[in-house]
Design an enzyme around this catalytic site. Structure first.
Site, PDB file in Angstrom:
ATOM      1  N   GLU A  86      -6.034  12.476  10.068  1.00 48.16           N
ATOM      2  CA  GLU A  86      -6.586  12.011   8.743  1.00 48.16           C
ATOM      3  C   GLU A  86      -8.018  11.397   9.296  1.00 48.16           C
ATOM      4  O   GLU A  86      -7.923  10.074   9.682  1.00 48.16           O
ATOM      5  CB  GLU A  86      -5.843  11.164   7.736  1.00 48.16           C
ATOM      6  N   ASP A 117      -4.521  -4.991  11.451  1.00 47.20           N
ATOM      7  CA  ASP A 117      -4.860  -4.063  12.496  1.00 47.20           C
ATOM      8  C   ASP A 117      -4.103  -4.394  13.806  1.00 47.20           C
ATOM      9  O   ASP A 117      -4.094  -5.532  14.391  1.00 47.20           O
ATOM     10  CB  ASP A 117      -6.380  -3.830  12.843  1.00 47.20           C
ATOM     11  N   ASN A 154      -2.782   2.676  12.733  1.00 51.58           N
ATOM     12  CA  ASN A 154      -4.076   1.843  12.897  1.00 51.58           C
ATOM     13  C   ASN A 154      -3.564   0.151  12.532  1.00 51.58           C
ATOM     14  O   ASN A 154      -3.785  -0.770  13.291  1.00 51.58           O
ATOM     15  CB  ASN A 154      -5.025   2.026  11.771  1.00 51.58           C
ATOM     16  N   HIS A 155      -2.512   0.151  11.578  1.00 54.07           N
ATOM     17  CA  HIS A 155      -2.191  -1.331  11.115  1.00 54.07           C
ATOM     18  C   HIS A 155      -0.830  -1.210  10.707  1.00 54.07           C
ATOM     19  O   HIS A 155      -0.215  -0.107  10.482  1.00 54.07           O
ATOM     20  CB  HIS A 155      -3.089  -1.350   9.882  1.00 54.07           C
ATOM     21  N   ASP A 157       0.981  -1.127  -0.135  1.00 53.66           N
ATOM     22  CA  ASP A 157       0.158  -0.056   0.049  1.00 53.66           C
ATOM     23  C   ASP A 157       0.911   1.176  -0.057  1.00 53.66           C
ATOM     24  O   ASP A 157       0.777   2.179   0.594  1.00 53.66           O
ATOM     25  CB  ASP A 157      -1.070   0.026   1.339  1.00 53.66           C
ATOM     26  N   ASP A 185      -2.516   8.762  10.189  1.00 57.02           N
ATOM     27  CA  ASP A 185      -3.043   8.025   9.320  1.00 57.02           C
ATOM     28  C   ASP A 185      -4.383   7.381   9.910  1.00 57.02           C
ATOM     29  O   ASP A 185      -4.126   6.524  10.864  1.00 57.02           O
ATOM     30  CB  ASP A 185      -2.355   7.127   8.696  1.00 57.02           C
TER      31      ASP A 185
HETATM   32  C1  GLC Z   1      -5.033   6.760   4.451  1.00 59.22           C
HETATM   33  C2  GLC Z   1      -3.964   6.892   3.080  1.00 59.22           C
HETATM   34  C3  GLC Z   1      -3.841   5.995   2.164  1.00 59.22           C
HETATM   35  C4  GLC Z   1      -3.730   4.572   2.757  1.00 59.22           C
HETATM   36  C5  GLC Z   1      -4.779   4.046   3.882  1.00 59.22           C
HETATM   37  C6  GLC Z   1      -4.228   2.723   4.593  1.00 59.22           C
HETATM   38  O1  GLC Z   1      -6.336   6.661   4.113  1.00 59.22           O
HETATM   39  O2  GLC Z   1      -4.041   8.016   2.986  1.00 59.22           O
HETATM   40  O3  GLC Z   1      -3.172   6.133   1.206  1.00 59.22           O
HETATM   41  O4  GLC Z   1      -3.808   3.453   1.788  1.00 59.22           O
HETATM   42  O5  GLC Z   1      -4.716   5.143   4.896  1.00 59.22           O
HETATM   43  O6  GLC Z   1      -3.240   2.877   5.375  1.00 59.22           O
END
Ligand code: GLC
Ligand code: CA
Length: 558
Positions: A243, A171, A103-104, A61, A201
């Site tokens: 975010e 997660d 988160n992960h 990712d 994030d």
């Molecule tokens: C956030 C990031 C995105 C990513 C996601 C999972 O939304 O902006 O690019 O894929 O988190 O980490």
């Protein structure tokens, strides 16, 4: 650099390291390359950089799957290169925040490798396991084009693990105090190396509770308050930017009582700017700004038009989403998950007036503007590259080989440069645009400069919408102490006019902020203004010094 409210006055700029500049000719951008381009950012007028994840990662990712939180992906450079970059940025008065992927993690991370090795592993409880994929049923799937469930089966221990994004991104279990402590150590580690804060994030998803949608839970807020407290004590002046792609009330919660995040992206506003354009109506913007105004002192929104993800449409209603797809994603490939994977210029069919109008909005609405790399030169995208890669192509520096980004053969680049005839890098690049005064890049430098002339007024001032029957025109006044700016935007594609009741400002004189062009003094009658298609005005309202008859003399242009 001891102004702790620096983030309220800054212009931010978002950068994926791999896409900016390749210093050692391996086809991938790196820290040394970024350091070399700081002069460009300084010249553009940038005050703060947000770096996308640069940590060790298998890049499933694009780095949001971290396999080691304490090291840098070798392709991007070394810790020394990182420090060097930070030092040089600071010497330019540019602050740097980085992604905190909280988160992960990546399934290649040793933490997860240990955890899945057996149910008695010490790390087992760092993740969320279940015998069936039936828990947390109300948690929606986010990457709907790829994943059908938030659970993935792990054959060795015959259990499922929970993941909110790709299945390669398990997660973390925030109910485990070791996890909470470890993430604080990650934060300390990078702040010690000189970062000025983090863009956190995917913040809404940390804690999960049965019977809820597992978003925005009180425990999650509580944990971020703890982090904030730690940062304020140990690293004063550093910031947290959230975010949280949520509905307005839920997004606002991340400011807490001024004790959680200093900043949050204004996700509620972003799609509604585009909806307002599509509907040629000021209403969507007025409604959403009114819902997002009241936030704690010293907190601020970060306002953006585009970023490295798809233009997300998760938090709009079905009708609004249809309008967006119809107007901005005519080809199915342009869509991804619940969003649109395009850059700013292509989204608006490369219409220069619209690009200027949109930027004039994010530079004058309440909040701190952030630009996505390349949008300042009007870069195009490539919707055929898969996932969100089409908006992450190499930065275009010149009309040299590979747009001046790298000296490798083109096939070695991490992604091809944009060669579409309408956006070809041979014309759309920094060097060419610096050579011509009417370029988008020079216009962007201009608007950044004008914004800086009014840092307090536009950065801290209040906003008041001016009622007018012409819904095509968005009109507001920003006020700070004795300064006032009248901002007008024609959201439609045809010329129009408005008559504004400006009786509160009688006797003042509108002076157009970009060119200093003077307009007639405000009198008793409604103020009449004509506006070109997709035109905008910022009028500084001043106490007149000169006789109005002198208005046609003097400087002509900028
Ligand atoms: C956030 C990031 C995105 C990513 C996601 C999972 O939304 O902006 O690019 O894929 O988190 O980490
Ligand atoms: Ca490189």
């Amino acid at each position: 650099m001891n102004n702790n409210l620096w983030y309220r006055d800054a212009i931010f700029y978002e950068i994926p390291i791999k896409s900016f500049y390749d210093s050692n000719n391996d086809g991938i951008g790196d820290f040394n390359g970024l350091t070399m381009k700081l002069d460009y950012l300084k010249d553009l007028g940038i005050d703060a950089i947000w770096l996308l994840p640069f940590y060790k990662s298998p890049l499933k990712d694009d780095g949001y799957d971290i396999s080691d939180y304490y090291s840098i992906l070798p392709e991007y450079g070394t810790i020394e290169d990182f420090k060097n970059f930070i030092n040089k940025a600071h010497s330019y008065n540019i602050r740097v925040i980085a992604d905190l992927v909280i988160n992960h993690i990546s399934d290649q991370n040793q933490w997860f490798i240990d955890a899945k090795s057996g149910i008695n592993s010490k790390k087992r409880d760092w993740f969320i396991w279940s015998d069936t994929p039936d828990k947390f049923k109300d948690a929606r799937v986010i990457f709907i084009d790829t994943e059908s469930s938030n659970w993935a089966y792990e054959p060795r221990t015959k259990q499922y693990y929970f993941h909110r994004f790709y299945s390669q991104q398990p997660d973390l279990n925030y109910d485990n105090p070791e996890v909470r402590e470890e993430m604080k150590n990650v934060i300390r580690y990078w702040l010690n190396l000189g970062l000025d804060g983090f863009r956190a994030d995917a913040v809404p998803y940390l804690f999960k509770r049965e019977g809820t949608n597992c978003e925005n839970l009180p425990e999650t807020h509580e944990y971020f308050r703890e982090i904030r407290k730690m940062m304020d004590t140990e690293f004063p002046g550093t910031i947290l930017l959230a975010e949280a792609n949520q509905w307005p009330t839920d997004t606002k919660e991340y400011f807490g009582n001024g004790d959680e995040f200093q900043m949050a992206f204004n996700f509620p506003l972003m799609p509604r700017i585009f909806i307002a354009l599509a509907k040629r109506s000021s209403k969507p913007i007025i409604d959403i700004i009114n819902q997002t105004l009241d936030i704690p002192d010293d907190c601020d929104w970060c306002i953006f038009l585009r970023n490295h993800d798809e233009l997300t449409l998760e938090m709009v209603d079905d009708e609004e989403r249809d309008i967006m797809y119809k107007e901005y994603a005519k080809i199915p490939k342009m869509r991804l998950n619940l969003g649109i994977r395009r850059r700013l210029a292509p989204l608006v069919d490369n219409d220069r007036s619209t690009i200027e109008l949109l930027n004039a909005l994010i530079f004058s609405l309440p909040g701190t503007p952030i630009l996505y790399y390349g949008d300042e030169i009007g870069m195009g995208d490539n919707i055929y590259l898969g996932d969100r890669n089409g908006v992450r192509t190499p930065m275009q520096w010149s009309y040299d080989r590979n747009a001046g980004f790298s000296g490798v053969y083109a096939e070695q680049l991490y992604a091809p440069v944009i060669t579409n005839p309408n956006y070809n890098y041979e014309g759309v690049n920094v060097d060419s645009e610096l050579r011509i005064s009417s370029s988008l890049l020079n216009w962007m430098k201009k608007i950044i400069g004008v914004r800086k002339d009014y840092t307090e007024l536009l950065g801290r001032g209040t906003i008041e919408f001016i009622n007018n029957p012409n819904k095509r025109v968005l009109a507001y006044i920003r006020k700070y102490e004795n300064q006032r700016m009248l901002c007008l935007f024609n959201l439609s594609r045809r010329p129009t006019y408005i008559e504004l009741d400006l009786s509160n400002f009688k006797g003042l004189k509108p002076v157009e902020a970009f060119t200093k062009a003077p307009f007639p003094r405000i009198g008793d009658l409604p103020y009449f203004i004509t506006m070109p298609p997709r035109g905008f005005f910022w009028f500084n309202l001043v106490i007149p010094e000169t006789d109005d008859s002198m208005d046609f003399e003097g400087e002509d242009d900028y």
